[in-house]
Design a protein around this motif. Structure first.
Motif, mmCIF file in Angstrom:
data_model
loop_
_atom_site.group_PDB
_atom_site.id
_atom_site.type_symbol
_atom_site.label_atom_id
_atom_site.label_comp_id
_atom_site.label_asym_id
_atom_site.label_seq_id
_atom_site.Cartn_x
_atom_site.Cartn_y
_atom_site.Cartn_z
ATOM 1 N N GLN A 188 38.409 -95.355 98.132
ATOM 2 C CA GLN A 188 39.589 -95.169 97.294
ATOM 3 C C GLN A 188 40.844 -95.458 98.108
ATOM 4 O O GLN A 188 40.843 -95.366 99.335
ATOM 5 C CB GLN A 188 39.654 -93.741 96.732
ATOM 6 C CG GLN A 188 38.554 -93.424 95.741
ATOM 7 C CD GLN A 188 38.690 -92.028 95.157
ATOM 8 O OE1 GLN A 188 39.313 -91.155 95.748
ATOM 9 N NE2 GLN A 188 38.108 -91.815 93.984
ATOM 10 N N GLY A 189 41.914 -95.816 97.394
ATOM 11 C CA GLY A 189 43.188 -96.071 98.043
ATOM 12 C C GLY A 189 43.717 -97.447 97.678
ATOM 13 O O GLY A 189 42.969 -98.307 97.182
ATOM 14 N N PRO A 190 45.014 -97.707 97.907
ATOM 15 C CA PRO A 190 45.618 -98.978 97.499
ATOM 16 C C PRO A 190 45.031 -100.195 98.197
ATOM 17 O O PRO A 190 44.895 -101.249 97.582
ATOM 18 C CB PRO A 190 47.106 -98.783 97.842
ATOM 19 C CG PRO A 190 47.153 -97.635 98.803
ATOM 20 C CD PRO A 190 46.004 -96.758 98.455
ATOM 21 N N ALA A 191 44.670 -100.076 99.473
ATOM 22 C CA ALA A 191 44.075 -101.220 100.164
ATOM 23 C C ALA A 191 42.683 -101.523 99.610
ATOM 24 O O ALA A 191 42.300 -102.692 99.468
ATOM 25 C CB ALA A 191 44.009 -100.958 101.671
ATOM 26 N N ILE A 192 41.922 -100.474 99.294
ATOM 27 C CA ILE A 192 40.602 -100.663 98.687
ATOM 28 C C ILE A 192 40.755 -101.341 97.328
ATOM 29 O O ILE A 192 40.001 -102.270 96.982
ATOM 30 C CB ILE A 192 39.873 -99.317 98.545
ATOM 31 C CG1 ILE A 192 39.520 -98.745 99.923
ATOM 32 C CG2 ILE A 192 38.619 -99.480 97.685
ATOM 33 C CD1 ILE A 192 38.486 -99.535 100.683
ATOM 34 N N ASP A 193 41.713 -100.887 96.535
ATOM 35 C CA ASP A 193 41.939 -101.490 95.220
ATOM 36 C C ASP A 193 42.282 -102.974 95.350
ATOM 37 O O ASP A 193 41.810 -103.804 94.566
ATOM 38 C CB ASP A 193 43.062 -100.757 94.486
ATOM 39 C CG ASP A 193 42.683 -99.344 94.096
ATOM 40 O OD1 ASP A 193 41.472 -99.045 94.050
ATOM 41 O OD2 ASP A 193 43.599 -98.536 93.849
ATOM 42 N N HIS A 194 43.114 -103.311 96.338
ATOM 43 C CA HIS A 194 43.490 -104.720 96.554
ATOM 44 C C HIS A 194 42.275 -105.540 96.960
ATOM 45 O O HIS A 194 42.119 -106.682 96.515
ATOM 46 C CB HIS A 194 44.567 -104.802 97.633
ATOM 47 C CG HIS A 194 45.084 -106.190 97.859
ATOM 48 N ND1 HIS A 194 46.208 -106.685 97.222
ATOM 49 C CD2 HIS A 194 44.626 -107.210 98.630
ATOM 50 C CE1 HIS A 194 46.406 -107.930 97.605
ATOM 51 N NE2 HIS A 194 45.465 -108.264 98.457
ATOM 52 N N PHE A 195 41.420 -104.969 97.799
ATOM 53 C CA PHE A 195 40.223 -105.676 98.242
ATOM 54 C C PHE A 195 39.245 -105.875 97.087
ATOM 55 O O PHE A 195 38.668 -106.958 96.923
ATOM 56 C CB PHE A 195 39.559 -104.889 99.378
ATOM 57 C CG PHE A 195 38.232 -105.434 99.804
ATOM 58 C CD1 PHE A 195 38.134 -106.675 100.419
ATOM 59 C CD2 PHE A 195 37.069 -104.712 99.594
ATOM 60 C CE1 PHE A 195 36.900 -107.184 100.814
ATOM 61 C CE2 PHE A 195 35.838 -105.203 99.984
ATOM 62 C CZ PHE A 195 35.752 -106.444 100.597
ATOM 63 N N ARG A 196 39.051 -104.831 96.277
ATOM 64 C CA ARG A 196 38.088 -104.917 95.178
ATOM 65 C C ARG A 196 38.571 -105.858 94.082
ATOM 66 O O ARG A 196 37.789 -106.644 93.546
ATOM 67 C CB ARG A 196 37.860 -103.535 94.549
ATOM 68 C CG ARG A 196 37.168 -102.514 95.400
ATOM 69 C CD ARG A 196 36.873 -101.237 94.616
ATOM 70 N NE ARG A 196 38.059 -100.679 93.981
ATOM 71 C CZ ARG A 196 38.247 -100.617 92.658
ATOM 72 N NH1 ARG A 196 37.334 -101.090 91.832
ATOM 73 N NH2 ARG A 196 39.355 -100.088 92.156
ATOM 74 N N ARG A 197 39.851 -105.762 93.740
ATOM 75 C CA ARG A 197 40.370 -106.494 92.592
ATOM 76 C C ARG A 197 41.714 -107.148 92.908
ATOM 77 O O ARG A 197 42.774 -106.696 92.468
ATOM 78 C CB ARG A 197 40.511 -105.552 91.389
ATOM 79 C CG ARG A 197 39.158 -105.014 90.918
ATOM 80 C CD ARG A 197 39.229 -104.465 89.515
ATOM 81 N NE ARG A 197 37.907 -104.164 89.011
ATOM 82 C CZ ARG A 197 37.618 -104.020 87.716
ATOM 83 N NH1 ARG A 197 38.576 -104.144 86.806
ATOM 84 N NH2 ARG A 197 36.388 -103.758 87.321
ATOM 85 N N PRO A 198 41.682 -108.223 93.699
ATOM 86 C CA PRO A 198 42.930 -108.933 93.988
ATOM 87 C C PRO A 198 43.532 -109.497 92.705
ATOM 88 O O PRO A 198 42.809 -109.838 91.762
ATOM 89 C CB PRO A 198 42.492 -110.040 94.948
ATOM 90 C CG PRO A 198 41.024 -110.228 94.674
ATOM 91 C CD PRO A 198 40.513 -108.877 94.292
ATOM 92 N N GLN A 199 44.864 -109.576 92.679
ATOM 93 C CA GLN A 199 45.568 -110.016 91.477
ATOM 94 C C GLN A 199 46.094 -111.444 91.662
ATOM 95 O O GLN A 199 47.089 -111.649 92.355
ATOM 96 C CB GLN A 199 46.731 -109.063 91.181
ATOM 97 C CG GLN A 199 46.323 -107.617 90.992
ATOM 98 C CD GLN A 199 45.409 -107.430 89.797
ATOM 99 O OE1 GLN A 199 45.714 -107.884 88.694
ATOM 100 N NE2 GLN A 199 44.280 -106.755 89.994
ATOM 101 N N PRO A 200 45.441 -112.441 91.094
ATOM 102 C CA PRO A 200 45.927 -113.821 91.233
ATOM 103 C C PRO A 200 47.316 -113.964 90.627
ATOM 104 O O PRO A 200 47.584 -113.475 89.528
ATOM 105 C CB PRO A 200 44.887 -114.648 90.466
ATOM 106 C CG PRO A 200 44.194 -113.679 89.567
ATOM 107 C CD PRO A 200 44.234 -112.350 90.253
ATOM 108 N N GLN A 201 48.215 -114.641 91.334
ATOM 109 C CA GLN A 201 49.625 -114.716 90.941
ATOM 110 C C GLN A 201 49.886 -115.936 90.044
ATOM 111 O O GLN A 201 50.646 -116.849 90.382
ATOM 112 C CB GLN A 201 50.506 -114.729 92.183
ATOM 113 C CG GLN A 201 50.372 -113.439 92.990
ATOM 114 C CD GLN A 201 51.378 -113.346 94.116
ATOM 115 O OE1 GLN A 201 51.401 -114.174 95.011
ATOM 116 N NE2 GLN A 201 52.226 -112.315 94.063
ATOM 117 N N LEU A 202 49.259 -115.905 88.875
ATOM 118 C CA LEU A 202 49.343 -117.040 87.955
ATOM 119 C C LEU A 202 50.763 -117.258 87.446
ATOM 120 O O LEU A 202 51.262 -118.384 87.421
ATOM 121 C CB LEU A 202 48.380 -116.824 86.787
ATOM 122 C CG LEU A 202 46.890 -116.882 87.160
ATOM 123 C CD1 LEU A 202 46.044 -116.235 86.075
ATOM 124 C CD2 LEU A 202 46.459 -118.319 87.394
ATOM 125 N N ALA A 203 51.426 -116.189 87.027
ATOM 126 C CA ALA A 203 52.788 -116.333 86.492
ATOM 127 C C ALA A 203 53.741 -116.839 87.559
ATOM 128 O O ALA A 203 54.604 -117.686 87.291
ATOM 129 C CB ALA A 203 53.269 -115.000 85.923
#
Length: 319
Positions: A188-203
């Motif tokens: 758990q934690g923000p770094a874990i969230d980023h690793f699990r589900r990176p957000q592609p910067q489409l916009a």
């Protein structure tokens, strides 16, 4: 173990595709562009008028590109995100994707979660699954994604010029930090969230069309990917400003400052955009200017102590 396509499997290959990967509602959202989707020998697609197709493909292997104990929904989300990030780096609007899934056995609970996570991101990004393949073997996910850009407006790695401003689409370092934490048993934690589900910067990628001179997504690390951009732009160099590198204490708070800098410059799996803008061009909200393009080859860092040091373009290596 049984093959997804063997006669003694609970569901054969085609039944698995129909149950977990055939979604007419999503295809309908693509208007007339999908003439024929999953279920035939191949898809039939109509490209948008006046636009060019952008195509990318990535393969993710269990134990190398995602942990063996990662939740199946996160695997599905992450594997699609990697491809969408490539489309973002080209300034493309997502259209369709193909999925090739290799399974060691048929596990319907895993498949249900995998498809749920994958379609969560697909729906949010406006991309439709139009075909693919399922076979037996070590767990691997291969996705080929297609998008479109107005003719002649695709972002490239090759357009940077001396004195351009080097920009980041956010704070890097969370991807590798998340992996390190995962390997320590943290879930758990923000770094874990980023690793699990990176957000592609489409916009962001689409907004940079006609403004950015060059662009790349950060999969191998800032230094490695910046070096790719410099090479493609004619062997230019870069001067980075250490004081301008953005720190996010929420994500990297448990790291010493020196380790934060290392993660920011060398860590991969961030899937943020790194791009160059002409001097005087406004920097998009949420982005950071971290240096300038120079004519002299190589990457250098202007430290907060007033020194200049040469940096080695190290990052993720596939071989």
């Amino acid at each position: 173990m049984t093959s997804a396509s063997s006669p003694d499997s609970p569901l054969d290959e085609f039944s698995l595709i129909r149950r977990y990967f055939h979604r007419d509602a999503v295809l309908a959202g693509q208007g007339d562009s999908v003439v024929l989707g999953p279920g035939d020998d191949a898809a039939i697609l109509t490209p948008p008028a006046g636009q060019q197709l952008v195509m990318t493909q990535d393969t993710s292997l269990e134990g190398r590109h995602f942990p063996e104990d990662m939740d199946a929904a996160d695997v599905g989300y992450r594997c699609l995100a990697v491809n969408l990030s490539d489309l973002a780096a080209m300034g493309a609007t997502p259209l369709w994707f193909l999925l090739s899934l290799t399974l060691p056995e048929v596990n319907e609970d895993w498949l249900a979660d995998f498809s749920r996570g994958m379609f969560e991101l697909a729906d949010a990004s406006g991309i439709a699954l139009v075909g693919g393949d399922i076979t037996r073997g070590p767990l691997a996910v291969s996705i080929q994604a297609s998008g479109a850009v107005p003719a002649g407006q695709a972002l490239l790695r090759s357009g940077a010029r001396a004195d351009d401003v080097i920009c980041l689409g956010g704070v890097t370092g969370a991807g590798l930090h998340g992996l390190h934490l995962w390997q320590q048993g943290v879930r758990q934690g923000p770094a874990i969230d980023h690793f699990r589900r990176p957000q592609p910067q489409l916009a962001l990628g689409q907004s940079l069309r006609g403004h950015a001179t060059a662009c790349i997504d950060i999969s191998d690390g800032v230094l490695a990917d910046l070096n790719h951009l410099l090479d493609r732009s004619g062997g230019l160099g870069a001067l980075l400003d250490e004081a301008s590198l953005p720190l996010d204490t929420a994500i990297l708070r448990d790291c010493p400052v020196d380790e934060q800098r290392r993660l920011q410059l060398q860590g991969g799996d961030d899937y943020l955009l790194l791009f160059t803008l002409p001097e005087g061009e406004p920097i998009p909200a949420g982005c950071h200017a971290i240096g300038r393009i120079e004519a002299q080859p190589g990457i250098r860092l202007a430290t907060v102590a007033g020194e200049r040091m040469t940096l080695e373009a190290k990052g993720w290596q596939h071989f």
